[in-house]
Design a protein around this motif. Sequence first.
Motif, mmCIF file in Angstrom:
data_model
loop_
_atom_site.group_PDB
_atom_site.id
_atom_site.type_symbol
_atom_site.label_atom_id
_atom_site.label_comp_id
_atom_site.label_asym_id
_atom_site.label_seq_id
_atom_site.Cartn_x
_atom_site.Cartn_y
_atom_site.Cartn_z
ATOM 1 N N ALA A 99 36.138 46.662 25.475
ATOM 2 C CA ALA A 99 35.892 48.097 25.629
ATOM 3 C C ALA A 99 35.560 48.477 27.070
ATOM 4 O O ALA A 99 35.476 49.663 27.394
ATOM 5 C CB ALA A 99 34.755 48.538 24.701
ATOM 6 N N TRP A 100 35.371 47.462 27.918
ATOM 7 C CA TRP A 100 35.008 47.703 29.318
ATOM 8 C C TRP A 100 36.110 47.169 30.223
ATOM 9 O O TRP A 100 36.542 46.030 30.089
ATOM 10 C CB TRP A 100 33.685 47.022 29.658
ATOM 11 C CG TRP A 100 32.504 47.580 28.912
ATOM 12 C CD1 TRP A 100 32.173 47.329 27.615
ATOM 13 C CD2 TRP A 100 31.509 48.460 29.429
ATOM 14 N NE1 TRP A 100 31.017 47.998 27.285
ATOM 15 C CE2 TRP A 100 30.586 48.702 28.384
ATOM 16 C CE3 TRP A 100 31.280 49.051 30.676
ATOM 17 C CZ2 TRP A 100 29.476 49.529 28.543
ATOM 18 C CZ3 TRP A 100 30.172 49.869 30.845
ATOM 19 C CH2 TRP A 100 29.280 50.112 29.785
ATOM 20 N N ARG A 101 36.533 47.987 31.176
ATOM 21 C CA ARG A 101 37.543 47.591 32.155
ATOM 22 C C ARG A 101 36.844 47.010 33.388
ATOM 23 O O ARG A 101 35.891 47.599 33.904
ATOM 24 C CB ARG A 101 38.389 48.802 32.551
ATOM 25 C CG ARG A 101 39.416 48.542 33.643
ATOM 26 C CD ARG A 101 40.563 47.692 33.154
ATOM 27 N NE ARG A 101 41.532 47.454 34.243
ATOM 28 C CZ ARG A 101 42.644 46.766 34.106
ATOM 29 N NH1 ARG A 101 42.958 46.238 32.924
ATOM 30 N NH2 ARG A 101 43.458 46.593 35.118
ATOM 31 N N GLN A 102 37.341 45.888 33.881
ATOM 32 C CA GLN A 102 36.671 45.165 34.973
ATOM 33 C C GLN A 102 37.448 45.248 36.274
ATOM 34 O O GLN A 102 38.658 45.137 36.304
ATOM 35 C CB GLN A 102 36.512 43.699 34.582
ATOM 36 C CG GLN A 102 35.922 42.809 35.662
ATOM 37 C CD GLN A 102 35.882 41.353 35.243
ATOM 38 O OE1 GLN A 102 35.542 41.030 34.109
ATOM 39 N NE2 GLN A 102 36.266 40.465 36.143
ATOM 40 N N VAL A 103 36.703 45.444 37.376
ATOM 41 C CA VAL A 103 37.228 45.271 38.729
ATOM 42 C C VAL A 103 36.231 44.402 39.489
ATOM 43 O O VAL A 103 35.096 44.225 39.053
ATOM 44 C CB VAL A 103 37.435 46.616 39.460
ATOM 45 C CG1 VAL A 103 38.548 47.418 38.813
ATOM 46 C CG2 VAL A 103 36.136 47.431 39.499
ATOM 47 N N GLN A 104 36.632 43.869 40.605
ATOM 48 C CA GLN A 104 35.714 43.030 41.373
ATOM 49 C C GLN A 104 36.098 43.047 42.844
ATOM 50 O O GLN A 104 37.188 43.472 43.223
ATOM 51 C CB GLN A 104 35.713 41.591 40.860
ATOM 52 C CG GLN A 104 37.024 40.845 41.028
ATOM 53 C CD GLN A 104 37.003 39.486 40.343
ATOM 54 O OE1 GLN A 104 36.591 39.366 39.181
ATOM 55 N NE2 GLN A 104 37.441 38.460 41.053
ATOM 56 N N GLY A 105 35.172 42.572 43.680
ATOM 57 C CA GLY A 105 35.435 42.530 45.109
ATOM 58 C C GLY A 105 34.299 41.839 45.838
ATOM 59 O O GLY A 105 33.378 41.290 45.227
ATOM 60 N N GLU A 106 34.354 41.881 47.146
ATOM 61 C CA GLU A 106 33.295 41.289 47.960
ATOM 62 C C GLU A 106 33.251 41.973 49.319
ATOM 63 O O GLU A 106 34.228 42.567 49.763
ATOM 64 C CB GLU A 106 33.503 39.790 48.123
ATOM 65 C CG GLU A 106 34.784 39.374 48.811
ATOM 66 C CD GLU A 106 34.931 37.855 48.867
ATOM 67 O OE1 GLU A 106 34.821 37.311 49.978
ATOM 68 O OE2 GLU A 106 35.152 37.226 47.804
ATOM 69 N N TYR A 107 32.104 41.884 49.954
ATOM 70 C CA TYR A 107 31.945 42.397 51.315
ATOM 71 C C TYR A 107 30.769 41.706 51.993
ATOM 72 O O TYR A 107 29.942 41.051 51.348
ATOM 73 C CB TYR A 107 31.767 43.917 51.354
ATOM 74 C CG TYR A 107 31.114 44.575 50.163
ATOM 75 C CD1 TYR A 107 31.847 45.417 49.325
ATOM 76 C CD2 TYR A 107 29.762 44.393 49.886
ATOM 77 C CE1 TYR A 107 31.244 46.052 48.242
ATOM 78 C CE2 TYR A 107 29.161 45.023 48.813
ATOM 79 C CZ TYR A 107 29.912 45.855 47.993
ATOM 80 O OH TYR A 107 29.313 46.473 46.920
ATOM 81 N N VAL A 108 30.721 41.859 53.312
ATOM 82 C CA VAL A 108 29.743 41.136 54.134
ATOM 83 C C VAL A 108 28.819 42.129 54.820
ATOM 84 O O VAL A 108 29.252 43.187 55.306
ATOM 85 C CB VAL A 108 30.448 40.265 55.194
ATOM 86 C CG1 VAL A 108 29.432 39.603 56.119
ATOM 87 C CG2 VAL A 108 31.307 39.201 54.518
ATOM 88 N N TRP A 109 27.535 41.788 54.846
ATOM 89 C CA TRP A 109 26.526 42.563 55.561
ATOM 90 C C TRP A 109 25.962 41.698 56.699
ATOM 91 O O TRP A 109 25.685 40.517 56.491
ATOM 92 C CB TRP A 109 25.356 42.940 54.666
ATOM 93 C CG TRP A 109 25.651 43.447 53.307
ATOM 94 C CD1 TRP A 109 26.163 42.748 52.254
ATOM 95 C CD2 TRP A 109 25.420 44.779 52.813
ATOM 96 N NE1 TRP A 109 26.266 43.549 51.143
ATOM 97 C CE2 TRP A 109 25.815 44.805 51.450
ATOM 98 C CE3 TRP A 109 24.895 45.946 53.380
ATOM 99 C CZ2 TRP A 109 25.709 45.953 50.659
ATOM 100 C CZ3 TRP A 109 24.792 47.086 52.592
ATOM 101 C CH2 TRP A 109 25.205 47.088 51.253
#
Length: 370
Positions: free
Chosen positions: A133-143
């Motif tokens: 029932a939940w659609r997933q996306v993902q990613g990453e980033y740098v601080w």
Amino acid sequence: MLKNFWYAVEFSTAVTTKPNQITLMGQHYVLYRDANRQVVALDDRCAHRGAALSGGWVEEGCLRCPYHGWKYQSDGVCTQIPANEADVPIPKRARVETYPVQEKYGFVWLFVGDLPEQECPSIPPFPEFGDPAWRQVQGEYVWKAHYTRVIESGLDTSHAPFVHAAFFNNRNDAEVWDYEVQSEAWSTSATVRTKPPKRVGLLKYIVKRDRPFSSAKLTVYMPNINRIALDFNFRGYQYVYFATNIPVDENTTLTKWIGVRNFLTQPWADYNSIKNTVDTYLEDKAVIEAQEPRVVPYGVTEEVLVASDNLLVAYRKLLRKFLDQGWGIGDYSTKAEHKQALLEKAEYNQLSFEHVATPSLDQPIEATKV
């Protein structure tokens, strides 16, 4: 960073039979999958001459060093030294450290510490993950920031109208309503009601009316997980952001995140979902990377905290608890150092005839109306 916790260090899909180096507070580890497709975690340093094993390759489920070809099995024991004759025994010290790993919620989790397994904190929950029932996306980033500052940015209840003005256009009406903090052994959270964001982007299609408020449950799971559950107060539409803020070193944080939504679950809406998350990061990044001191202070006297900061105070209380247990690794103040700093500050202010108030981490800050 804190030891004796599970760290989500990589997406499961990124760990293959090709060795993958990951870094926690300057310490390098290597991840790979063995012949049974199980994830293995070792120190990324050959026992022979210190070469990075992550530059090698997997052979018959074992990891081959790229420098002199030493071969390590999944328990860290070296089973072959090519330069030696076949009948020469392998030294018992020819081994590298191994680490417990788990795969859960789309991440590989690495345990760093010395607690017995039965005393280890559990991996935090992410019940929406894998639910159709939940659609997933993902990613990453740098601080370019210490991970404690990044965590606090996900707990801050009052910055949105000023940092995210394109979405929250209420700078002239930015009062934070009272909220209750709930703390447990390994986490702290609060459900905060806010004035609703503007109906822009996909919101103008899914939210058909103005609402008096939206709500967000902000949670930190120690040592480095932010969970932000947004409720748009319309037809049960929600978005959940689950992020691991990996302390690469004292000045670098790598955030790997998964976002799930229970509305517009078609693939064409993924772009907007990812864009909103990345845009929010870019707006926060400019502020967080400029904060001083670099590490979140041990106490509350170094910064002027107010009632809207009570969730941050609760996080600092948890952080202080584990630091006082000796679980800190890296650039943290100890209890003794903090006490000495307060004494020096008090002596200085007495000389300048200035009174110093000393708030406590043990009590919430009350709002004061003038």
